[in-house]
Enzyme design. Structure first.
Site, PDB file in Angstrom:
ATOM      1  N   ASP A  67       0.818  -1.212   0.000  1.00  0.00           N
ATOM      2  CA  ASP A  67       0.000   0.000   0.000  1.00  0.00           C
ATOM      3  C   ASP A  67       0.853   1.265   0.000  1.00  0.00           C
ATOM      4  O   ASP A  67       2.074   1.211   0.163  1.00  0.00           O
ATOM      5  CB  ASP A  67      -0.935   0.004   1.217  1.00  0.00           C
ATOM      6  CG  ASP A  67      -0.208  -0.308   2.530  1.00  0.00           C
ATOM      7  OD1 ASP A  67       1.030  -0.329   2.537  1.00  0.00           O
ATOM      8  OD2 ASP A  67      -0.895  -0.544   3.536  1.00  0.00           O
ATOM      9  N   ASN A 136      -7.191  -2.092  14.540  1.00  0.00           N
ATOM     10  CA  ASN A 136      -8.593  -2.386  14.238  1.00  0.00           C
ATOM     11  C   ASN A 136      -8.723  -3.580  13.291  1.00  0.00           C
ATOM     12  O   ASN A 136      -9.776  -3.843  12.741  1.00  0.00           O
ATOM     13  CB  ASN A 136      -9.282  -1.157  13.624  1.00  0.00           C
ATOM     14  CG  ASN A 136      -8.652  -0.736  12.299  1.00  0.00           C
ATOM     15  OD1 ASN A 136      -7.697  -1.366  11.826  1.00  0.00           O
ATOM     16  ND2 ASN A 136      -9.179   0.316  11.692  1.00  0.00           N
ATOM     17  N   HIS A 138      -7.024  -4.045  10.431  1.00  0.00           N
ATOM     18  CA  HIS A 138      -6.786  -3.831   8.993  1.00  0.00           C
ATOM     19  C   HIS A 138      -5.496  -4.513   8.540  1.00  0.00           C
ATOM     20  O   HIS A 138      -4.555  -4.684   9.308  1.00  0.00           O
ATOM     21  CB  HIS A 138      -6.822  -2.340   8.615  1.00  0.00           C
ATOM     22  CG  HIS A 138      -5.641  -1.527   9.012  1.00  0.00           C
ATOM     23  ND1 HIS A 138      -5.757  -0.344   9.704  1.00  0.00           N
ATOM     24  CD2 HIS A 138      -4.313  -1.701   8.805  1.00  0.00           C
ATOM     25  CE1 HIS A 138      -4.552   0.160   9.898  1.00  0.00           C
ATOM     26  NE2 HIS A 138      -3.665  -0.644   9.364  1.00  0.00           N
ATOM     27  N   GLU A 143      -9.577  -1.419   5.518  1.00  0.00           N
ATOM     28  CA  GLU A 143     -10.180  -1.060   6.797  1.00  0.00           C
ATOM     29  C   GLU A 143     -11.470  -1.854   7.020  1.00  0.00           C
ATOM     30  O   GLU A 143     -12.088  -2.318   6.051  1.00  0.00           O
ATOM     31  CB  GLU A 143     -10.526   0.438   6.779  1.00  0.00           C
ATOM     32  CG  GLU A 143      -9.326   1.353   6.606  1.00  0.00           C
ATOM     33  CD  GLU A 143      -8.549   1.570   7.904  1.00  0.00           C
ATOM     34  OE1 GLU A 143      -8.471   0.640   8.732  1.00  0.00           O
ATOM     35  OE2 GLU A 143      -8.012   2.668   8.077  1.00  0.00           O
TER      36      GLU A 143
HETATM   37  C1  GLP Z   1      -0.263   0.726   8.542  1.00  0.00           C
HETATM   38  C2  GLP Z   1       0.035  -0.136   7.311  1.00  0.00           C
HETATM   39  C3  GLP Z   1      -0.195  -1.594   7.577  1.00  0.00           C
HETATM   40  C4  GLP Z   1       0.436  -1.973   8.900  1.00  0.00           C
HETATM   41  C5  GLP Z   1      -0.253  -1.242  10.004  1.00  0.00           C
HETATM   42  C6  GLP Z   1       0.296  -1.558  11.366  1.00  0.00           C
HETATM   43  O1  GLP Z   1      -1.506   1.290   8.541  1.00  0.00           O
HETATM   44  N1  GLP Z   1      -0.716   0.248   6.173  1.00  0.00           N
HETATM   45  O2  GLP Z   1       0.326  -2.347   6.524  1.00  0.00           O
HETATM   46  O3  GLP Z   1       0.318  -3.344   9.118  1.00  0.00           O
HETATM   47  O4  GLP Z   1      -0.102   0.155   9.801  1.00  0.00           O
HETATM   48  O5  GLP Z   1       1.458  -0.843  11.605  1.00  0.00           O
HETATM   49  P1  GLP Z   1       2.462  -1.114  12.806  1.00  0.00           P
HETATM   50  O6  GLP Z   1       3.231  -2.316  12.438  1.00  0.00           O
HETATM   51  O7  GLP Z   1       3.320   0.113  12.871  1.00  0.00           O
HETATM   52  O8  GLP Z   1       1.639  -1.305  14.029  1.00  0.00           O
END
Ligand code: GLP
Length: 531
Positions: A67, A136, A138, A143
């Site tokens: 993404d 949440n 995702h 989402e």
């Molecule tokens: C972002 C990314 C996700 C990631 C998520 C969790 O929103 N788009 O791909 O898994 O955050 O991030 P973190 O690993 O910093 O908790």
């Protein structure tokens, strides 16, 4: 979904890096699906190190990133282009032309998404997809939504995600409100999926994922239909059971707290305080034993003494500037936090005892000396390490010498020992009193004997009590003036006197005073709550 539980973040990162390197060994031209966020950073660091040492080779690999924010330019330090460059691509031998990240500045997002999907299928599809998980649920930026989009698409970010990701930006307004992301279908087409979760803030979603049903409310739950998905998480994300340790001079108490902060197990072992290493190993070994039986994500330890910059110094234990938390972390492999034992007891009472319905409390432990613990907004106030030494506020200039070096400390007048000394003195001076006859009958003076004299209406015992209560109330009122807590909690053997102590005291103080309820469990519960 297979599950691998690792002791800590580093172990989780190693396990994930191993899967990536094995994939590249078996198929050097593998197509990797890569993720951003803080979770995969450790894995990327290990892969970079392995690549430097020639243990993994990315020269034929291709990558597609999950993404990208929208809109965002690739030179913005918060863009996922920048992230991948910084954390991985610049450190490994992947060919830049083989890396693919959605363009956060494209004009036509539809065309960008279609071309991205086309490139993935033309490259033969993703062999191994790495994923993190949002709080949440995702994955990528899919989402929670009743209508999950199967393909790469432009999406609005939820407030939860904007706020969670704002930690990377200067302020929340700078977080883009949209993103382009692979869809759930794009992800599920990968031949193998590795989902990573680390830290206590992911515990709730990991629990929902493992125990709940497949639902669009938790997009990651869709991965359960995939035949080759592995969830690798550290203990903090997997479990919220914690060990609380309360180190005493005669025994060491251990307890396990579950995610509802209930004490589900307790035991104690005699303290072997011959030397520092023996004592530390004794604690670590018992913790390791408990870690076999329970799914523990961290350890909290309450110890007597002072804690300064992580170093513990306790007069009746072999700790002389000991890095206790660090040492225990080394031996157990999981997170360890250490605090003063009186502070832990206060945290225990505020969690599950007399203060469980209050946010702000001060606990005063009355024993040989006076200890204390300050809880502000349900959190322990530690100052530089062991705040709450309220027994050493000076109440009498030039007064009684205290072992701490000062004169006139409150504990010299209001501890249980001070009360016993006052009672003894009065008894000796009034040999016709009930107090004196009980003293002689028992061959000693203690709190129990003293309060028996009070309850037998001995005027001399009552005079001592009045004087003692006066001093105790002065100190309590000063503390209440500083902190204005919801309540003051008293603990220690003297509180066995119950109303004989509480009723006269309550008349002299300007704050609600309660007696501690947890007795011996307060220390272990509070220690576990450090985690
Ligand atoms: C972002 C990314 C996700 C990631 C998520 C969790 O929103 N788009 O791909 O898994 O955050 O991030 P973190 O690993 O910093 O908790």
């Amino acid at each position: 979904m297979r599950l691998i539980i690792c002791d800590n973040y580093q172990e989780m990162s190693k396990a994930a890096a191993k899967l990536v390197s094995s994939q590249l060994t078996v198929k050097p031209d593998s197509v990797l699906g890569l993720a951003t966020g803080s979770t995969p950073v450790g894995m990327y660091n290990i892969l970079a190190e392995m690549c430097k040492n020639g243990d993994v080779d990315f020269s034929e690999a291709k990558s597609f990133n999950l993404d990208e924010y929208y809109p965002i330019s690739s030179d913005n330090s918060q863009s996922y282009h920048y992230f991948m460059q910084e954390n991985l691509f610049s450190k490994i031998n992947i060919k830049p032309e083989n890396t693919h990240i959605l363009n956060g500045m494209c004009k036509d997002t539809d065309a960008e998404c279609k071309s991205f999907e086309k490139m993935i299928s033309e490259s033969g599809g993703i062999d191994l997809q790495i994923l993190g998980i949002g709080q949440n649920g995702h994955i990528g930026f899919n989402e929670p939504d009743a209508n999950l989009n199967p393909n790469t698409h432009l999406t609005d970010l939820t407030e939860n995600t904007i706020s969670a990701n704002s930690r990377f930006f200067d302020n929340i307004d700078e977080v883009p409100k949209q993103a382009i992301t692979m869809g759930i279908g794009t992800i599920l087409k990968a031949k193998k999926i590795v989902l990573l979760a680390s830290g206590a803030e992911k515990h709730k979603v990991v629990k929902q994922l493992l125990e709940g049903k497949i639902t669009t409310d938790i997009p990651a739950s869709m991965l359960k239909v995939h035949s080759d998905t592995v969830l690798i998480c550290d203990r903090a994300a997997y479990s919220s059971e914690r060990i609380g340790v309360d180190i005493g001079g005669t025994d060491i108490k251990f307890g396990i707290l579950n995610d509802k902060n209930e004490l589900i197990h307790k035991e104690s072992i005699p303290t072997i305080a011959s030397d520092e290493q023996t004592l530390i190993s004794q604690i670590a070994n018992k913790c390791k034993e408990l870690m076999q039986a329970y799914s523990i994500n961290g350890i909290g330890v309450g110890t007597p003494g002072l804690i300064e910059k992580g170093r513990v110094t306790a007069s009746n234990l072999p700790f002389k500037g000991t890095f206790l938390a660090k040492e225990l972390e080394r031996l157990t492999g999981i997170s360890v936090r250490v605090a003063n034992d009186a502070n832990c007891a206060a945290l225990g009472e505020s969690t599950a005892g007399a203060g469980r319905n209050s946010r702000n409390i001060v606990m005063i432990t009355i024993g040989t000396g006076i200890g204390g613990g300050i809880i502000i907004n349900n959190k322990l106030y530690e100052g530089k390490g062991s705040a709450g030494e309220i027994g050493h506020i000076i109440v009498e200039k030039g007064g009684i010498q205290c072992p701490c070096g000062q004169r006139g400390c409150w504990e010299r007048y209001s501890s249980a020992s001070a009360l016993v000394d006052m009672a003894k003195k009065r008894a000796e001076e009034h040999k016709d009193s009930v107090l004196y006859s009980l003293y002689k009958e028992n061959g000693k003076m203690n709190g129990k004997i003293f309060f028996e004299a009070v309850n037998r209406n001995c005027p001399d015992a009552k005079t001592v009590l009045d004087e003692y209560i006066e001093r105790l109330a002065d100190g309590i009122n000063s503390i209440a003036n500083i902190f204005e807590p919801d309540m003051i909690i008293l603990s220690g053997g003297i509180t066995n006197a119950g109303d004989s102590l509480l009723t006269p005291l309550s008349k002299k103080v300007n704050v609600t005073v309660h007696i501690a309820q947890l007795k011996n469990d307060a220390g272990i519960i509070g220690a576990a709550m450090l985690q």
